[in-house]
Design an enzyme around this catalytic site. Sequence first.
Site, short mmCIF file in Angstrom:
data_model
loop_
_atom_site.label_atom_id
_atom_site.label_comp_id
_atom_site.label_asym_id
_atom_site.label_seq_id
_atom_site.Cartn_x
_atom_site.Cartn_y
_atom_site.Cartn_z
N CYS A 48 -19.74 -10.35 29.02
CA CYS A 48 -19.47 -11.71 29.49
C CYS A 48 -18.14 -11.80 30.21
O CYS A 48 -17.30 -10.90 30.12
CB CYS A 48 -19.42 -12.69 28.33
SG CYS A 48 -20.90 -12.72 27.35
N GLY A 77 -21.58 -10.73 34.03
CA GLY A 77 -22.75 -11.35 33.40
C GLY A 77 -23.58 -12.08 34.42
O GLY A 77 -23.06 -12.94 35.14
N TYR A 97 -16.06 1.49 33.98
CA TYR A 97 -17.22 0.91 34.66
C TYR A 97 -17.18 -0.60 34.82
O TYR A 97 -17.56 -1.14 35.85
CB TYR A 97 -18.49 1.28 33.87
CG TYR A 97 -19.71 0.46 34.24
CD1 TYR A 97 -20.41 0.70 35.43
CD2 TYR A 97 -20.16 -0.58 33.42
CE1 TYR A 97 -21.52 -0.06 35.77
CE2 TYR A 97 -21.26 -1.34 33.76
CZ TYR A 97 -21.94 -1.08 34.93
OH TYR A 97 -23.03 -1.83 35.27
N ASN A 116 -15.90 -14.00 25.11
CA ASN A 116 -16.24 -12.66 25.60
C ASN A 116 -15.92 -11.68 24.48
O ASN A 116 -14.82 -11.70 23.94
CB ASN A 116 -15.43 -12.34 26.86
CG ASN A 116 -15.64 -10.92 27.36
OD1 ASN A 116 -14.77 -10.35 28.00
ND2 ASN A 116 -16.77 -10.33 27.08
N GLY A 117 -16.88 -10.82 24.16
CA GLY A 117 -16.68 -9.86 23.07
C GLY A 117 -17.81 -10.00 22.07
O GLY A 117 -18.65 -10.89 22.19
P1 AMP Z 1 -28.38 5.81 33.74
O1 AMP Z 1 -29.44 6.09 34.73
O2 AMP Z 1 -28.93 5.02 32.57
O3 AMP Z 1 -27.63 7.02 33.28
O4 AMP Z 1 -27.37 4.82 34.42
C1 AMP Z 1 -26.12 5.22 34.82
C2 AMP Z 1 -25.50 4.11 35.65
O5 AMP Z 1 -25.44 2.89 34.90
C3 AMP Z 1 -24.10 4.46 36.06
O6 AMP Z 1 -24.12 4.53 37.47
C4 AMP Z 1 -23.23 3.31 35.61
O7 AMP Z 1 -22.50 2.80 36.72
C5 AMP Z 1 -24.17 2.27 35.08
N1 AMP Z 1 -23.77 1.75 33.77
C6 AMP Z 1 -22.94 2.28 32.88
N2 AMP Z 1 -22.83 1.51 31.78
C7 AMP Z 1 -23.60 0.44 31.98
C8 AMP Z 1 -23.91 -0.73 31.21
N3 AMP Z 1 -23.35 -0.93 30.00
N4 AMP Z 1 -24.77 -1.64 31.74
C9 AMP Z 1 -25.32 -1.42 32.95
N5 AMP Z 1 -25.08 -0.33 33.73
C10 AMP Z 1 -24.24 0.60 33.25
#
Ligand code: AMP
Length: 499
Positions: free
Chosen positions: A39, A65, A281, A140-141
């Site tokens: 969030c 979000g 990220y 948030n959290g």
């Molecule tokens: P994956 O294919 O599941 O390994 O997705 C990796 C990608 O998801 C990376 O390019 C990250 O930028 C992104 N990512 C990392 N953490 C999250 C998260 N919590 N929610 C959504 N996307 C994420």
Amino acid sequence: MNDPARQTRPGHRLPIVSAPGYPVDIPASTLDPLPREECGVVGVSGLTNAAELTFLGLYALQHRGQESAGICAVDRDGTSRVRKGIGLVADVFSAQDLIELPGRTAVGHVRYSTAGGSRVQNAQPIVVRYSQGDLSIAHNGNLTNAQELRSRLVEEGALFQTTSDSEVIVHLIARSRHESIESQIDDALTHLEGAFSLVITVGDTLYAAVDPRGYRPLVLGRKGKGHIVASETCALDIVGATFVRDIEPGEVLRVRGERVDRLRSLPPAPKPAPCVFELVYFARPDSRIWGTSVDRARRAFGRQLAREHPVEADCVFAVPDSANSAALGYAEESGIPYELGLLRNHYVGRTFIRPSQADRDFGARIKYNPVREVVEGRRVIVVDDSLVRGTTSSSLVKFLREAGAREVHFRIASPPVRFPCFYGIDMPSKEELIGSSHSVEEIRKVLKVDSMGYLSLEGMLKVVESAGPFCDACFSGEYSAPLVDVERGLASITNPPGC
Ligand code: AMP
């Protein structure tokens, strides 16, 4: 990382080492995907058109979000008006809506949750009327003892209207026996475990609070005769506010226009634990949080990655956009030219419905496309910020091979994600995290790449040492705040969405 107590043993209970004196044994089944959320929050005090400024702030925080958005504005009589809905900020609010939210004080919220569907009653801010006037809250959290508190409050007769853990905070404030508003807020916050960065209004006074470990960022900005509080500095920039400072772990501030008072601080945690994944990220690279530029932190991760995992290649590029800064850092350090080898379609909404399993690669195909002229016949280094399930990456490698890449070297600008987050970053279940069940060599084979390299945990923490210490639980399994609900078996089934 080599501690055998932290290794995954499929089919066994998963030992997790948490805060000092806090080793807990958690059954793997308890670590199923919980409806956790990510969030962003904004608070404005002492500025005309506070709702409009809040809207702009939320617009800049949209990446935190995309499921729902809400604004509560307080007029000069202390009357709160709220508008919230499902969707992106620009879709939820019309110009007319903002006109109908008058006042110089406002709070706003953007929310994203993967589980539980899009439920408008869980959208924030939560607004209630209580003995001291109208109260609104945006959070948030993720609280780690929300279920325990909720059960107690329900036994005492509290009626809950949402499944959001944030509503617990509202009840705790409203039911506090303390006399002043400030001590009621203080009293409520001392019962909470886990992560909270909050903006609260009571009447037309704004309060901002951060949990004692400071998991999520919250910054204070100044504009004219008022102040703005927001999750990230990019929300200050969009409204022309100047950055004053980060709100410190455990701080509770009262903001009335030009005046900011630091109220009594919450009991201190053994050590602060801001979330390092915000730098990896989640936060925007044009933001500064915890005294550090997110772009500079990511570049430093990329440079360190190049030192740890060098390889001969013709070009380096990012999985856009979240890995752009890290890939630039890798290119700077290695001297290998930076290219734009993958393009991302920015118009793909989260609500896009996939034709069911029509094509495993479809999700990635609609989002990314390689630039054939960059990759054909070349040895390419692809940098991503993190690897979660590994599904997007294996599709991307396929696309790059189809576009003629001669060699594909995958580099990840963070360590393997091996543990779920209980403090507010949405992660899939432990079983779905490729880093928790596969070695680096196994991942290389799954992705079908020529070489694979992750940034080490030590390397990552070293390059952002000055902004730390950090919470790195998703990489290390060392949970800094007690996982009260999980230990009591309350979180796996009934853990409410919290943010
Ligand atoms: P994956 O294919 O599941 O390994 O997705 C990796 C990608 O998801 C990376 O390019 C990250 O930028 C992104 N990512 C990392 N953490 C999250 C998260 N919590 N929610 C959504 N996307 C994420």
